[in-house]
Every structure is written in structure tokens, then in C-alpha cells.
Design a protein around this motif. Structure first.
Motif, PDB file in Angstrom:
ATOM      1  N   GLU A  21       0.837  -1.200   0.000  1.00 39.91           N
ATOM      2  CA  GLU A  21       0.000   0.000   0.000  1.00 39.91           C
ATOM      3  C   GLU A  21       0.876   1.256   0.000  1.00 39.91           C
ATOM      4  O   GLU A  21       1.854   1.335   0.742  1.00 39.91           O
ATOM      5  CB  GLU A  21      -0.909  -0.017   1.239  1.00 39.91           C
ATOM      6  N   ALA A  22       0.535   2.220  -0.831  1.00 41.69           N
ATOM      7  CA  ALA A  22       1.299   3.469  -0.904  1.00 41.69           C
ATOM      8  C   ALA A  22       1.251   4.190   0.444  1.00 41.69           C
ATOM      9  O   ALA A  22       0.254   4.084   1.182  1.00 41.69           O
ATOM     10  CB  ALA A  22       0.735   4.363  -1.999  1.00 41.69           C
ATOM     11  N   PRO A  23       2.312   4.935   0.797  1.00 44.11           N
ATOM     12  CA  PRO A  23       2.390   5.555   2.129  1.00 44.11           C
ATOM     13  C   PRO A  23       1.193   6.432   2.495  1.00 44.11           C
ATOM     14  O   PRO A  23       0.643   6.293   3.599  1.00 44.11           O
ATOM     15  CB  PRO A  23       3.683   6.382   2.047  1.00 44.11           C
ATOM     16  N   TRP A  24       0.786   7.341   1.603  1.00 38.95           N
ATOM     17  CA  TRP A  24      -0.327   8.237   1.963  1.00 38.95           C
ATOM     18  C   TRP A  24      -1.629   7.454   2.103  1.00 38.95           C
ATOM     19  O   TRP A  24      -2.408   7.698   3.018  1.00 38.95           O
ATOM     20  CB  TRP A  24      -0.479   9.347   0.938  1.00 38.95           C
ATOM     21  N   ALA A  25      -1.843   6.498   1.220  1.00 37.44           N
ATOM     22  CA  ALA A  25      -3.046   5.672   1.311  1.00 37.44           C
ATOM     23  C   ALA A  25      -3.039   4.869   2.606  1.00 37.44           C
ATOM     24  O   ALA A  25      -4.083   4.707   3.263  1.00 37.44           O
ATOM     25  CB  ALA A  25      -3.130   4.732   0.111  1.00 37.44           C
ATOM     26  N   ALA A  26      -1.872   4.379   3.008  1.00 35.69           N
ATOM     27  CA  ALA A  26      -1.764   3.614   4.257  1.00 35.69           C
ATOM     28  C   ALA A  26      -2.035   4.507   5.466  1.00 35.69           C
ATOM     29  O   ALA A  26      -2.703   4.085   6.424  1.00 35.69           O
ATOM     30  CB  ALA A  26      -0.376   2.986   4.360  1.00 35.69           C
ATOM     31  N   LEU A  27      -1.521   5.733   5.441  1.00 31.55           N
ATOM     32  CA  LEU A  27      -1.786   6.676   6.532  1.00 31.55           C
ATOM     33  C   LEU A  27      -3.283   6.953   6.661  1.00 31.55           C
ATOM     34  O   LEU A  27      -3.835   6.929   7.775  1.00 31.55           O
ATOM     35  CB  LEU A  27      -1.036   7.988   6.276  1.00 31.55           C
ATOM     36  N   CYS A  28      -3.938   7.209   5.539  1.00 24.73           N
ATOM     37  CA  CYS A  28      -5.379   7.517   5.568  1.00 24.73           C
ATOM     38  C   CYS A  28      -6.188   6.319   6.038  1.00 24.73           C
ATOM     39  O   CYS A  28      -7.137   6.458   6.823  1.00 24.73           O
ATOM     40  CB  CYS A  28      -5.841   7.970   4.184  1.00 24.73           C
ATOM     41  N   ALA A  29      -5.828   5.128   5.574  1.00 23.42           N
ATOM     42  CA  ALA A  29      -6.548   3.922   5.982  1.00 23.42           C
ATOM     43  C   ALA A  29      -6.341   3.650   7.472  1.00 23.42           C
ATOM     44  O   ALA A  29      -7.284   3.251   8.176  1.00 23.42           O
ATOM     45  CB  ALA A  29      -6.079   2.734   5.148  1.00 23.42           C
ATOM     46  N   VAL A  80      -0.906  17.500  10.637  1.00 27.63           N
ATOM     47  CA  VAL A  80      -1.488  18.845  10.577  1.00 27.63           C
ATOM     48  C   VAL A  80      -2.925  18.781  10.068  1.00 27.63           C
ATOM     49  O   VAL A  80      -3.819  19.455  10.600  1.00 27.63           O
ATOM     50  CB  VAL A  80      -0.637  19.773   9.688  1.00 27.63           C
ATOM     51  N   VAL A  81      -3.167  17.965   9.061  1.00 29.29           N
ATOM     52  CA  VAL A  81      -4.528  17.830   8.529  1.00 29.29           C
ATOM     53  C   VAL A  81      -5.469  17.308   9.614  1.00 29.29           C
ATOM     54  O   VAL A  81      -6.580  17.829   9.785  1.00 29.29           O
ATOM     55  CB  VAL A  81      -4.548  16.897   7.305  1.00 29.29           C
ATOM     56  N   LEU A  82      -5.043  16.309  10.357  1.00 29.39           N
ATOM     57  CA  LEU A  82      -5.889  15.777  11.433  1.00 29.39           C
ATOM     58  C   LEU A  82      -6.148  16.838  12.499  1.00 29.39           C
ATOM     59  O   LEU A  82      -7.270  16.977  13.004  1.00 29.39           O
ATOM     60  CB  LEU A  82      -5.228  14.552  12.062  1.00 29.39           C
ATOM     61  N   GLU A 103      -8.514   6.016   9.419  1.00 32.63           N
ATOM     62  CA  GLU A 103      -9.924   5.619   9.391  1.00 32.63           C
ATOM     63  C   GLU A 103     -10.174   4.442  10.332  1.00 32.63           C
ATOM     64  O   GLU A 103     -11.168   4.419  11.059  1.00 32.63           O
ATOM     65  CB  GLU A 103     -10.353   5.263   7.974  1.00 32.63           C
ATOM     66  N   ASP A 104      -9.262   3.472  10.324  1.00 33.81           N
ATOM     67  CA  ASP A 104      -9.377   2.339  11.246  1.00 33.81           C
ATOM     68  C   ASP A 104      -9.341   2.823  12.687  1.00 33.81           C
ATOM     69  O   ASP A 104     -10.100   2.346  13.538  1.00 33.81           O
ATOM     70  CB  ASP A 104      -8.240   1.344  11.017  1.00 33.81           C
ATOM     71  N   PHE A 105      -8.460   3.787  12.951  1.00 35.41           N
ATOM     72  CA  PHE A 105      -8.319   4.314  14.308  1.00 35.41           C
ATOM     73  C   PHE A 105      -9.602   5.019  14.742  1.00 35.41           C
ATOM     74  O   PHE A 105     -10.094   4.797  15.857  1.00 35.41           O
ATOM     75  CB  PHE A 105      -7.144   5.288  14.366  1.00 35.41           C
ATOM     76  N   GLY A 127      -3.657  15.049   0.154  1.00 32.88           N
ATOM     77  CA  GLY A 127      -2.893  13.936  -0.423  1.00 32.88           C
ATOM     78  C   GLY A 127      -2.636  14.027  -1.902  1.00 32.88           C
ATOM     79  O   GLY A 127      -1.876  13.207  -2.451  1.00 32.88           O
ATOM     80  N   ARG A 128      -3.220  15.008  -2.580  1.00 29.89           N
ATOM     81  CA  ARG A 128      -3.020  15.122  -4.027  1.00 29.89           C
ATOM     82  C   ARG A 128      -1.532  15.298  -4.360  1.00 29.89           C
ATOM     83  O   ARG A 128      -1.062  14.844  -5.398  1.00 29.89           O
ATOM     84  CB  ARG A 128      -3.822  16.310  -4.593  1.00 29.89           C
ATOM     85  N   GLY A 129      -0.805  15.957  -3.468  1.00 28.15           N
ATOM     86  CA  GLY A 129       0.606  16.182  -3.720  1.00 28.15           C
ATOM     87  C   GLY A 129       1.469  14.970  -3.451  1.00 28.15           C
ATOM     88  O   GLY A 129       2.661  14.966  -3.771  1.00 28.15           O
ATOM     89  N   PHE A 130       0.897  13.932  -2.833  1.00 29.24           N
ATOM     90  CA  PHE A 130       1.669  12.731  -2.513  1.00 29.24           C
ATOM     91  C   PHE A 130       1.248  11.527  -3.350  1.00 29.24           C
ATOM     92  O   PHE A 130       1.655  10.405  -3.071  1.00 29.24           O
ATOM     93  CB  PHE A 130       1.532  12.390  -1.031  1.00 29.24           C
ATOM     94  N   ALA A 131       0.397  11.756  -4.322  1.00 32.30           N
ATOM     95  CA  ALA A 131      -0.091  10.644  -5.144  1.00 32.30           C
ATOM     96  C   ALA A 131       1.048  10.052  -5.972  1.00 32.30           C
ATOM     97  O   ALA A 131       1.980  10.741  -6.350  1.00 32.30           O
ATOM     98  CB  ALA A 131      -1.216  11.125  -6.038  1.00 32.30           C
TER      99      ALA A 131
END
Length: 202
Positions: free
Chosen positions: A89-97, A168-170, A100-102, A198-202
């Protein structure tokens, strides 16, 4: 029999230490809510928890560490959830997932948490201490992100920037949500904000 007792003792000691650490944290939170930050001292926290000043020092370096122990614990849980995400899983996608799990695991936030968060944001010294706590945890998240970026990413900048942006976003989403909690669910706001950032980390 003695060998079984010996093996069990470290676990018991660790549980007792965790209980004392949690008791000090809860004492700090109670003092903050009942008396305000002006009355929040190491001595007052130790007295409230029923331990000595020396015992306090065995667990926390200062009052801010005791107060924000809960935040540190939650951030470490988040880091653990990030580690458990699929390796591909890509880093930003993993962070977001992981976030969400948290949020799903935490569930609805209680009124006391609302009140504490608002008080922290109303006092610059407390807010600065909270931001410093998040900055320390940023390094832990960065290590996890760097592992996902792989050896081809030789500079630490991208991992640090991604972790800092994520936190920062959170935090900004939480600040906005606390102003209008009835208008939208926190995670809905955070999800939208994370997608935009996350658009900048895609």
C-alpha cells in the motif's frame, strides 16, 4: 513453581507501571478541568494520584508529559495500525486507511474529551505543548513512512513532509470540527481534508 512465578513477575510489574502512569495522566486531566492550567503542577498531580514527587519523576519528565500521555498513547496506536497495513500500500493511502481504522475503533468522542480539547485550545501554553507532543510523534510516523517509500528514496524530506502534513490535517480538521461539531462528523471532515492534502503525494 518458582520458575512460573519468576516468569509472571515482569508482566505484573509492567501492568503496575502502566496503571501508575495512567493514574498520573488521569490526575493531570482532572486537575486541569477542575482548576485550570494555573494550578497544574507536578506536585499537585503527584498528590492527586497519591504518589510521591519522586515517583512522578520515574514516569514523566514534567507536567505536560503527564497531561498529554493519552495523546502519545493514541498516536502510538495509530503508528501500530500503520505498520499493520499491507506492505504494498502506498504511504499516503496507508496513513489515511490507518486513520480511518483508528477513528472507527475510537468511536464516538465523549463530552469530557470535547471540554478538555477546547480548554487546551484556549490556553496558548497548553496548545504549544500539545503541538510539541505531536512533533515528537511525527518522527515515529516518519520512520514508518520511510520504510514504505523504500531504499530508492534516499532523502528523509519526503517521509517527514508526508507525516507532518498528515498530522497537521488531522489537527486542523479537529479544530474546525470543534467549532461546529453538529454540522458534520469529524471523520467525514478529516477524510475530505486528507484527500485534498494527499493530491501532492499521489
Amino acid at each position: 513453581m518458582s520458575a512460573i512465578t519468576s516468569d509472571a513477575e515482569p508482566g505484573l510489574r509492567e501492568r503496575k507501571k502502566a496503571a501508575t502512569r495512567q493514574a498520573l495522566h488521569e490526575a493531570a486531566v482532572r486537575l486541569l478541568m477542575e482548576h485550570g492550567p494555573e494550578k497544574l503542577t507536578v506536585e499537585a498531580i503527584a498528590d492527586e494520584a497519591g504518589v510521591s514527587r519522586r515517583t512522578f519523576s520515574n514516569y514523566f519528565a514534567n507536567k505536560d508529559e503527564a497531561l498529554f500521555h493519552g495523546e502519545v498513547t493514541r498516536m502510538r496506536q495509530l503508528a501500530a495500525m500503520l505498520r499493520s497495513r499491507p506492505a504494498e500500500e502506498a504511504p499516503w493511502a496507508a496513513l489515511c486507511a490507518a486513520a480511518e481504522d483508528f477513528c472507527r475503533q475510537v468511536g464516538e468522542l465523549d463530552p469530557e474529551w470535547f471540554a478538555r480539547s477546547r480548554m487546551i485550545r484556549a490556553h496558548p501554553s497548553l496548545l504549544a505543548a500539545q503541538i510539541q507532543t505531536f512533533a515528537a510523534m511525527e518522527r515515529e510516523l516518519s520512520a514508518e513512512v520511510a520504510a514504505r517509500l523504500g531504499p530508492s528514496e534516499t532523502s528523509p524530506v519526503r517521509a517527514r513532509l508526508m507525516s507532518a502534513t498528515f498530522l497537521v490535517v488531522l489537527r486542523v480538521s479537529l479544530t474546525i470540527w470543534l467549532e461546529h461539531p453538529a454540522d458534520v462528523h469529524y471523520w467525514d471532515l478529516a477524510r475530505e481534508s486528507l484527500a485534498e492534502a494527499g493530491r501532492g503525494f499521489a
